[in-house]
Scaffold this motif. Sequence first.
Motif, PDB file in Angstrom:
ATOM      1  N   PRO A  69     -20.832  18.132  52.038  1.00  0.00           N
ATOM      2  CA  PRO A  69     -22.115  17.510  52.412  1.00  0.00           C
ATOM      3  C   PRO A  69     -22.058  16.009  52.157  1.00  0.00           C
ATOM      4  O   PRO A  69     -21.935  15.556  51.014  1.00  0.00           O
ATOM      5  CB  PRO A  69     -23.119  18.210  51.498  1.00  0.00           C
ATOM      6  CG  PRO A  69     -22.322  18.740  50.349  1.00  0.00           C
ATOM      7  CD  PRO A  69     -20.932  18.969  50.846  1.00  0.00           C
ATOM      8  N   THR A  70     -22.155  15.233  53.226  1.00  0.00           N
ATOM      9  CA  THR A  70     -21.993  13.784  53.096  1.00  0.00           C
ATOM     10  C   THR A  70     -23.160  13.127  52.374  1.00  0.00           C
ATOM     11  O   THR A  70     -23.024  12.010  51.876  1.00  0.00           O
ATOM     12  CB  THR A  70     -21.798  13.136  54.471  1.00  0.00           C
ATOM     13  OG1 THR A  70     -22.919  13.455  55.311  1.00  0.00           O
ATOM     14  CG2 THR A  70     -20.525  13.653  55.124  1.00  0.00           C
ATOM     15  N   GLY A  71     -24.283  13.827  52.288  1.00  0.00           N
ATOM     16  CA  GLY A  71     -25.389  13.284  51.520  1.00  0.00           C
ATOM     17  C   GLY A  71     -25.181  13.395  50.028  1.00  0.00           C
ATOM     18  O   GLY A  71     -25.890  12.749  49.240  1.00  0.00           O
ATOM     19  N   GLU A  77     -15.362   8.782  47.521  1.00  0.00           N
ATOM     20  CA  GLU A  77     -14.881   9.903  46.707  1.00  0.00           C
ATOM     21  C   GLU A  77     -14.066  10.882  47.553  1.00  0.00           C
ATOM     22  O   GLU A  77     -13.045  11.407  47.103  1.00  0.00           O
ATOM     23  CB  GLU A  77     -16.061  10.618  46.054  1.00  0.00           C
ATOM     24  CG  GLU A  77     -16.782   9.795  44.997  1.00  0.00           C
ATOM     25  CD  GLU A  77     -17.905  10.567  44.333  1.00  0.00           C
ATOM     26  OE1 GLU A  77     -17.970  11.809  44.499  1.00  0.00           O
ATOM     27  OE2 GLU A  77     -18.724   9.928  43.645  1.00  0.00           O
ATOM     28  N   VAL A  78     -14.529  11.132  48.771  1.00  0.00           N
ATOM     29  CA  VAL A  78     -13.782  12.020  49.671  1.00  0.00           C
ATOM     30  C   VAL A  78     -12.429  11.399  49.999  1.00  0.00           C
ATOM     31  O   VAL A  78     -11.397  12.078  50.000  1.00  0.00           O
ATOM     32  CB  VAL A  78     -14.588  12.298  50.947  1.00  0.00           C
ATOM     33  CG1 VAL A  78     -13.774  13.087  51.959  1.00  0.00           C
ATOM     34  CG2 VAL A  78     -15.877  13.048  50.603  1.00  0.00           C
ATOM     35  N   ALA A  79     -12.421  10.101  50.274  1.00  0.00           N
ATOM     36  CA  ALA A  79     -11.173   9.421  50.593  1.00  0.00           C
ATOM     37  C   ALA A  79     -10.205   9.434  49.414  1.00  0.00           C
ATOM     38  O   ALA A  79      -8.993   9.595  49.594  1.00  0.00           O
ATOM     39  CB  ALA A  79     -11.455   7.988  51.022  1.00  0.00           C
ATOM     40  N   PRO A 100     -25.797  14.315  56.793  1.00  0.00           N
ATOM     41  CA  PRO A 100     -26.832  14.428  55.767  1.00  0.00           C
ATOM     42  C   PRO A 100     -28.155  14.865  56.363  1.00  0.00           C
ATOM     43  O   PRO A 100     -28.470  14.565  57.515  1.00  0.00           O
ATOM     44  CB  PRO A 100     -26.926  13.008  55.203  1.00  0.00           C
ATOM     45  CG  PRO A 100     -26.462  12.129  56.324  1.00  0.00           C
ATOM     46  CD  PRO A 100     -25.414  12.910  57.058  1.00  0.00           C
ATOM     47  N   GLN A 101     -28.927  15.610  55.582  1.00  0.00           N
ATOM     48  CA  GLN A 101     -30.270  16.018  56.006  1.00  0.00           C
ATOM     49  C   GLN A 101     -31.240  14.907  55.629  1.00  0.00           C
ATOM     50  O   GLN A 101     -31.777  14.875  54.526  1.00  0.00           O
ATOM     51  CB  GLN A 101     -30.645  17.340  55.326  1.00  0.00           C
ATOM     52  CG  GLN A 101     -29.753  18.509  55.685  1.00  0.00           C
ATOM     53  CD  GLN A 101     -29.842  18.880  57.149  1.00  0.00           C
ATOM     54  OE1 GLN A 101     -30.927  18.994  57.712  1.00  0.00           O
ATOM     55  NE2 GLN A 101     -28.693  19.075  57.775  1.00  0.00           N
ATOM     56  N   GLN A 102     -31.442  13.965  56.549  1.00  0.00           N
ATOM     57  CA  GLN A 102     -32.296  12.814  56.279  1.00  0.00           C
ATOM     58  C   GLN A 102     -32.714  12.207  57.609  1.00  0.00           C
ATOM     59  O   GLN A 102     -32.119  12.508  58.660  1.00  0.00           O
ATOM     60  CB  GLN A 102     -31.532  11.769  55.457  1.00  0.00           C
ATOM     61  CG  GLN A 102     -30.327  11.172  56.202  1.00  0.00           C
ATOM     62  CD  GLN A 102     -29.534  10.194  55.354  1.00  0.00           C
ATOM     63  OE1 GLN A 102     -29.018  10.553  54.309  1.00  0.00           O
ATOM     64  NE2 GLN A 102     -29.453   8.950  55.808  1.00  0.00           N
ATOM     65  N   PRO A 103     -33.739  11.365  57.607  1.00  0.00           N
ATOM     66  CA  PRO A 103     -34.096  10.661  58.839  1.00  0.00           C
ATOM     67  C   PRO A 103     -32.924   9.818  59.338  1.00  0.00           C
ATOM     68  O   PRO A 103     -32.119   9.319  58.548  1.00  0.00           O
ATOM     69  CB  PRO A 103     -35.283   9.779  58.407  1.00  0.00           C
ATOM     70  CG  PRO A 103     -35.833  10.470  57.200  1.00  0.00           C
ATOM     71  CD  PRO A 103     -34.654  11.079  56.498  1.00  0.00           C
ATOM     72  N   ARG A 104     -32.817   9.682  60.635  1.00  0.00           N
ATOM     73  CA  ARG A 104     -31.722   8.929  61.260  1.00  0.00           C
ATOM     74  C   ARG A 104     -30.361   9.444  60.793  1.00  0.00           C
ATOM     75  O   ARG A 104     -29.453   8.664  60.470  1.00  0.00           O
ATOM     76  CB  ARG A 104     -31.877   7.431  60.991  1.00  0.00           C
ATOM     77  CG  ARG A 104     -33.145   6.826  61.584  1.00  0.00           C
ATOM     78  CD  ARG A 104     -33.243   5.332  61.298  1.00  0.00           C
ATOM     79  NE  ARG A 104     -32.057   4.603  61.709  1.00  0.00           N
ATOM     80  CZ  ARG A 104     -31.800   4.206  62.954  1.00  0.00           C
ATOM     81  NH1 ARG A 104     -32.657   4.492  63.926  1.00  0.00           N
ATOM     82  NH2 ARG A 104     -30.708   3.531  63.226  1.00  0.00           N
ATOM     83  N   ALA A 108     -26.619   7.589  59.979  1.00  0.00           N
ATOM     84  CA  ALA A 108     -26.009   7.667  58.655  1.00  0.00           C
ATOM     85  C   ALA A 108     -24.628   8.316  58.724  1.00  0.00           C
ATOM     86  O   ALA A 108     -23.692   7.901  58.022  1.00  0.00           O
ATOM     87  CB  ALA A 108     -26.925   8.455  57.714  1.00  0.00           C
ATOM     88  N   PHE A 109     -24.501   9.347  59.567  1.00  0.00           N
ATOM     89  CA  PHE A 109     -23.213  10.026  59.724  1.00  0.00           C
ATOM     90  C   PHE A 109     -22.185   9.063  60.322  1.00  0.00           C
ATOM     91  O   PHE A 109     -21.030   9.005  59.881  1.00  0.00           O
ATOM     92  CB  PHE A 109     -23.395  11.238  60.631  1.00  0.00           C
ATOM     93  CG  PHE A 109     -22.397  12.335  60.414  1.00  0.00           C
ATOM     94  CD1 PHE A 109     -21.554  12.374  59.321  1.00  0.00           C
ATOM     95  CD2 PHE A 109     -22.301  13.375  61.342  1.00  0.00           C
ATOM     96  CE1 PHE A 109     -20.633  13.410  59.138  1.00  0.00           C
ATOM     97  CE2 PHE A 109     -21.401  14.415  61.174  1.00  0.00           C
ATOM     98  CZ  PHE A 109     -20.572  14.425  60.075  1.00  0.00           C
TER      99      PHE A 109
END
Length: 286
Positions: A69-71, A77-79, A100-104, A108-109
């Motif tokens: 989950p990118t949020g 950290e993933v890298a 991510p579960q967020q506006p826009r 963001a992705f």
Amino acid sequence: MDDTLPDLGPVGTDLTVRDDGSHLDHAAELEELGYGALWIAGGQIDALDRLAEVVRATRRIPVVPSIIPTGRYPADEVAALYRELEAEHPGRLVAGLGAPQQPRAMAAFGAYLDRLDSVGTRVPAGRRMLAAIGPRKLALARDRAAGALPLMVTPEYTAGARGILGPDRVLAVQQFTVLDDDPVRARETARPTLGFLLGVRGYRDNVLRMGFTDDDVATISDRLVDAVVVHGGPDDVAARVAAHRAAGADHVSVGTLGPTGGVAAARRLAPALPGVRAATRGTTVE
């Protein structure tokens, strides 16, 4: 895209993380059974080290989180995890990523992928896959990743997704299964998982795009369950896998639900599944 795409084989299976660490022995067994990739659900990734443990417990099989989950986990950290594992076990980690579960969320992705592309934190596009079901995210997976990881879909959907992704991206479909010959009981086993996912707007919208109704969604109808969950025995699962493959899937990840799931189900299914069968010929499966 210059990056080499991941070879996941025709069929993979899910791995359930256990507090006692027994899943690491299960991972090694699933690799020996001949599955092409190991999948770890995002809800079980309570730390990125979970992925490193599974890679280190196995020898050659790709490990794919579905999804990171990118949020929750920053791109850096993933890298860092990717660089560490590439140095030790090159080609073994495929970064499955979810918006991510967020506006826009799409913006963001995109910014998250930009960070993964940047100097010093690079995770190559060919080593990451996106949780994508709607047309916009499938297009993003085509343009910015090795491919897409759709969940809770039909073979007819798979054919449409292949059309959006084109021929040179990886389409890895995740297929829910219940190993139970009683259809009424099998549907009841599947409904809690489907109900949880249908509470997420993206999954609900996609089910409606596939031709199901608001009533199908509200009641988690038999028609809906039967379309996105295969139940019965190993031959029934193999037939659904074959249908997805014929529709354009490169890889199908078989995830078993309920008390008949887990590594025992993977043992039972292995001889019936394409690409796994050859690796298990002559093996006694309990």
